[in-house]
Design an enzyme around this catalytic site. Structure first.
Site, short mmCIF file in Angstrom:
data_model
loop_
_atom_site.label_atom_id
_atom_site.label_comp_id
_atom_site.label_asym_id
_atom_site.label_seq_id
_atom_site.Cartn_x
_atom_site.Cartn_y
_atom_site.Cartn_z
CG ASP A 9 -1.11 10.57 -25.34
OD1 ASP A 9 -0.72 11.66 -25.79
OD2 ASP A 9 -0.68 9.47 -25.72
CG ASP A 10 1.01 15.47 -25.07
OD1 ASP A 10 1.14 14.25 -25.25
OD2 ASP A 10 1.76 16.32 -25.60
CG MET A 55 8.09 11.40 -25.14
SD MET A 55 9.57 11.96 -24.26
CE MET A 55 9.98 13.40 -25.21
CG ASP A 328 -11.04 -22.71 37.54
OD1 ASP A 328 -11.59 -21.79 36.91
OD2 ASP A 328 -10.47 -22.57 38.63
CG ASN A 336 -2.90 -13.48 39.29
OD1 ASN A 336 -1.86 -13.66 38.66
ND2 ASN A 336 -4.09 -13.69 38.77
CD GLU A 371 -9.00 -18.41 37.47
OE1 GLU A 371 -9.59 -18.46 38.56
OE2 GLU A 371 -8.88 -17.35 36.82
#
Length: 454
Positions: A9-10, A55, A328, A336, A371
């Protein structure tokens, strides 16, 4: 509750008055006398809430608020505009700049502390969520920032048909509005809503209905607890307004309702709700990433190691059996090597699905390595666990796996099973016996279930 409050605030007398009131309630107060100092103080002190005069010379409060809310590092800080102006158009300007609320001078003490405490609670929740996401807010919010992405989903609870229809008409251009005339219809609407509601508007002046109890119920039920509530209240109904704010109601509108202020407050609440929901979603995703295997969606080794000890303790304390099954994939390396790692990943994903379909919801399925899988079966003795293992083995062997376009592979698995043997059994003991049984299954020809020796 304590928090750091930035008062801007001013006029020195106004600053000192608010500072004294807040300090008396044990808030940590920081002050600034103009807009430029306020922006610097926000960066330097990281307040939990800003009380901002509208303001001011130079950079006014509206522009300060806009800059705070446009900065990704400060946009989550609640801003309350404190002003002598009480015209709807002034409030709309502030809300469009991102203000979270307004207080009118002279500031009422009860309203001040209710507003500050309510917004600070929200800020603390947001801070916790942001800390857990450990990420950039802009990244979490996406390209739309805090802007509204699509139409909002709003539930209006009001048995005064004319008032409810006016609200619905005012909002219909921007949002999807559902009207409920009583509490039962309201909660049924939540159950029927596909995406749930992003805001609930409650008229406190309904005929023959305790609207505050509706607000309390909404804040008490898990499904609706996080949904913001905007109440409509008479200008002289201070007592119920304060009770509503104290129980967690997020915002309010004073009659007569100004359409522009209604639109602005609705947009603010939906924007804030979407922000916190994105944060919560990010937190949930982070937690899931920490405990689940990204490829299969099963739990990971870390989760197994954390929870298996707890499950063993529960079994010992209650005198219940517990079994562990290790699994497993047979000759997985050749999958793969021959078909590629993408094919291997698809096999593991489909295998995880077959494991899930073969066990109970209380069983714990984990991928512990390439796996290798571990399944914990609470309340299950060795003979029952053997039947579960056979069910999984047959589910794997009975149907080929889709490893890619025109590539269907026959896969088998080997399984070892161990049962909790004594109160002295540890996680390592149990897993070691199950692994030894698994190695026997491999040595004796694979595609079989072997029980560990007692």
């Amino acid at each position: 509750m304590t928090a750091r409050v930035l008062v801007v605030d001013d006029i020195l007398a106004n600053v000192r008055l608010l500072e004294a009131k807040l300090a008396a309630e044990y808030f940590d107060v920081v002050t600034a006398m103009n807009g430029a100092d306020a922006l610097e103080a926000v960066q330097r002190t990281k307040p939990d809430i800003v009380l901002l005069d509208v303001m001011m010379p130079g950079i006014d409060g509206i522009e300060v608020c806009r800059r705070i809310k446009s900065n990704p590092l400060t946009q989550h800080i609640p801003v309350v505009m404190v002003t002598a102006l009480d015209q709807p158009e002034d409030r709309v300007r502030g809300l469009e700049a991102g203000a979270d609320d307004f207080l009118t001078k002279p500031v009422n003490d009860v309203s001040l502390f209710c507003r500050v405490k309510s917004l600070v609670r929200l800020k603390m929740l947001t801070d916790e969520l942001r800390t857990r996401t450990n990420g950039d807010p802009l990244r979490m919010l996406g390209p739309d920032g805090l802007g509204e992405s699509g139409r909002g989903r709003i539930l209006v609870i009001d048995n005064r048909t004319a008032v409810a229809e006016r609200i619905k008409t005012a909002l219909a251009g921007r949002h999807d509005v559902t009207v409920a005339v009583d509490p039962q219809q309201a909660f049924e609407a939540f159950g029927q809503s596909e995406g749930d509601f992003e805001l609930v508007i409650v008229n406190l002046d309904m005929e023959g209905v305790d609207a505050l109890r509706i607000c309390s119920q909404l804040k008490s039920v898990e499904k609706t607890r996080q949904t913001p509530i905007l109440i409509i209240v008479d200008p002289d109904d201070h007592q119920r307004l304060l009770r509503a704010l104290d129980m967690g109601v997020n915002d309010y509108l004073i009659r007569p309702i100004d359409k522009q202020e209604l639109m602005a407050r609705v947009a603010t609440q939906i924007r804030r709700f979407r922000y916190t929901e994105r944060l919560r979603t990010s937190v949930r995703a982070s937690i899931e990433m920490a405990v689940t295997d990204a490829l299969t969606g099963l739990y990971n080794r870390r989760y197994l190691e954390t929870h298996l000890g707890t499950l063993i303790d529960h079994a010992v304390n209650r005198g219940k059996p517990l079994s562990v099954l290790t699994l497993d994939v047979d000759f997985f390396k050749s999958v793969n090597d021959t078909h590629g790692h993408d094919a291997g990943d698809r096999v593991l994903q489909e295998l995880a699905g077959r494991i899930r379909a073969s066990i109970r919801s209380i069983d714990l399925a984990c991928r512990t390595g390439g796996e290798e899988f571990v399944i914990v079966l609470p309340g299950t003795d060795l003979q029952t666990a053997e039947r579960v293992g056979e069910r999984i083995r047959k589910a794997v062997a009975a149907k080929t796996f889709n490893a890619g376009p025109d590539s269907h592979l026959s896969i088998t698995v080997s399984l070892g099973i161990a049962e909790l043997a004594s109160v002295d059994d540890t996680v390592d003991d149990l897993l070691k016996r199950a692994d030894q049984a698994l190695y026997r299954a491999k040595r004796e020809g694979r595609n079989r279930v072997i029980l560990a020796a007692a």
